[in-house]
Write a protein that holds these residues in place. Structure first.
Motif, PDB file in Angstrom:
ATOM      1  N   LYS A  87       0.834  -1.205   0.000  1.00 12.60           N
ATOM      2  CA  LYS A  87       0.000   0.000   0.000  1.00 12.60           C
ATOM      3  C   LYS A  87       0.868   1.254   0.000  1.00 12.60           C
ATOM      4  CE  LYS A  87      -3.977  -2.192   2.021  1.00 12.60           C
ATOM      5  NZ  LYS A  87      -5.080  -2.096   2.951  1.00 12.60           N
ATOM      6  N   ASP A  89       2.263   4.758   1.056  1.00 10.64           N
ATOM      7  CA  ASP A  89       2.440   5.447   2.337  1.00 10.64           C
ATOM      8  C   ASP A  89       2.484   6.953   2.068  1.00 10.64           C
ATOM      9  OD1 ASP A  89       3.389   6.649   4.709  1.00 10.64           O
ATOM     10  OD2 ASP A  89       4.440   4.806   5.270  1.00 10.64           O
ATOM     11  N   TYR A  90       1.330   7.576   2.184  1.00  8.47           N
ATOM     12  CA  TYR A  90       1.171   9.003   1.870  1.00  8.47           C
ATOM     13  C   TYR A  90       2.084   9.880   2.730  1.00  8.47           C
ATOM     14  CZ  TYR A  90      -1.023  13.594   1.518  1.00  8.47           C
ATOM     15  OH  TYR A  90      -1.255  14.938   1.355  1.00  8.47           O
ATOM     16  N   SER A 114      -1.931  13.266  -4.976  1.00  6.29           N
ATOM     17  CA  SER A 114      -1.616  12.000  -4.322  1.00  6.29           C
ATOM     18  C   SER A 114      -2.713  11.592  -3.338  1.00  6.29           C
ATOM     19  CB  SER A 114      -0.276  12.116  -3.599  1.00  6.29           C
ATOM     20  OG  SER A 114       0.074  10.886  -3.031  1.00  6.29           O
ATOM     21  N   LYS A 115      -3.174  12.552  -2.564  1.00  4.07           N
ATOM     22  CA  LYS A 115      -4.235  12.262  -1.587  1.00  4.07           C
ATOM     23  C   LYS A 115      -5.501  11.771  -2.292  1.00  4.07           C
ATOM     24  CE  LYS A 115      -5.099  14.192   2.653  1.00  4.07           C
ATOM     25  NZ  LYS A 115      -5.222  15.336   3.549  1.00  4.07           N
ATOM     26  N   LEU A 118      -5.242   7.998  -2.954  1.00  2.79           N
ATOM     27  CA  LEU A 118      -5.016   7.034  -1.878  1.00  2.79           C
ATOM     28  C   LEU A 118      -6.119   5.991  -1.751  1.00  2.79           C
ATOM     29  CD1 LEU A 118      -3.454   9.062   1.049  1.00  2.79           C
ATOM     30  CD2 LEU A 118      -2.367   7.412  -0.469  1.00  2.79           C
ATOM     31  N   ASN A 121      -5.546   2.258  -1.973  1.00  5.93           N
ATOM     32  CA  ASN A 121      -5.158   1.422  -0.834  1.00  5.93           C
ATOM     33  C   ASN A 121      -6.316   0.577  -0.319  1.00  5.93           C
ATOM     34  OD1 ASN A 121      -2.473   2.151  -0.778  1.00  5.93           O
ATOM     35  ND2 ASN A 121      -2.728   3.700   0.806  1.00  5.93           N
ATOM     36  N   PHE A 138      -2.490   3.410  -8.821  1.00  5.81           N
ATOM     37  CA  PHE A 138      -2.090   4.702  -8.269  1.00  5.81           C
ATOM     38  C   PHE A 138      -1.550   5.610  -9.370  1.00  5.81           C
ATOM     39  CE2 PHE A 138       1.088   7.476  -6.200  1.00  5.81           C
ATOM     40  CZ  PHE A 138       0.260   8.140  -5.319  1.00  5.81           C
TER      41      PHE A 138
END
Length: 147
Positions: A87, A89-90, A114-115, A118, A121, A138
């Motif tokens: 997963k 990792d923000y 990016s957020k 997410l 995940n 992603f």
């Protein structure tokens, strides 16, 4: 610590799609840091990704499909931005980019994009913690953020 930014730049497989949103300087910084991981992962997966990643034109959807799904996972894992469960990792992404990118506007753009991605995940993937399918999702999501 700079290696973490490289992997944020895997979003840089999609970088040529995001580049219209971020400055040329930030793009160059990310690509420069990405080079080492691209080479290691290219060799591990026996891929020819140079023409796709380093050209001056935007990557097409067909070109993205041609890149092995595990390429993005390899880069993210090597940089520590994909955890053992496969997963994203923000928090590590954000910390790393803030150490390398100086342009605050670009940081905000990349954080937001990016957020927004997410949610991958939480999606079911067929390869579990290997992370290839999730990393590919992603990257595809990041490319869609430009639109």
């Amino acid at each position: 610590m700079l290696k973490f930014v490289l992997c944020f730049a895997v979003s840089a497989i999609s970088l040529s799609h995001v580049r219209a949103k971020i400055s040329g300087e930030t793009e160059r910084i990310l690509l420069k840091h990405l080079e080492g991981f691209v080479e290691v992962c290219r060799k591990e997966l026996n891929l020819d990704v140079g023409p796709i990643l380093w050209n001056e034109k935007h990557i097409t959807a067909d070109e993205m499909k041609a890149v092995d799904e595990c390429f993005a996972a390899c880069i993210l894992k090597k940089g520590g931005l994909m955890n053992a469960e496969g997963k994203i990792d923000y928090d590590k992404e954000v910390d790393a980019m803030k150490k390398v990118i100086k342009n605050e506007d670009d940081i905000k753009i990349l954080e937001t994009d990016s957020k927004a991605c997410l949610s991958v995940n939480d999606e079911e993937v067929s390869d579990g913690d290997k992370g290839c399918e999730r990393a590919h999702k992603f990257v595809n999501c990041m490319t869609m953020q430009k639109k």
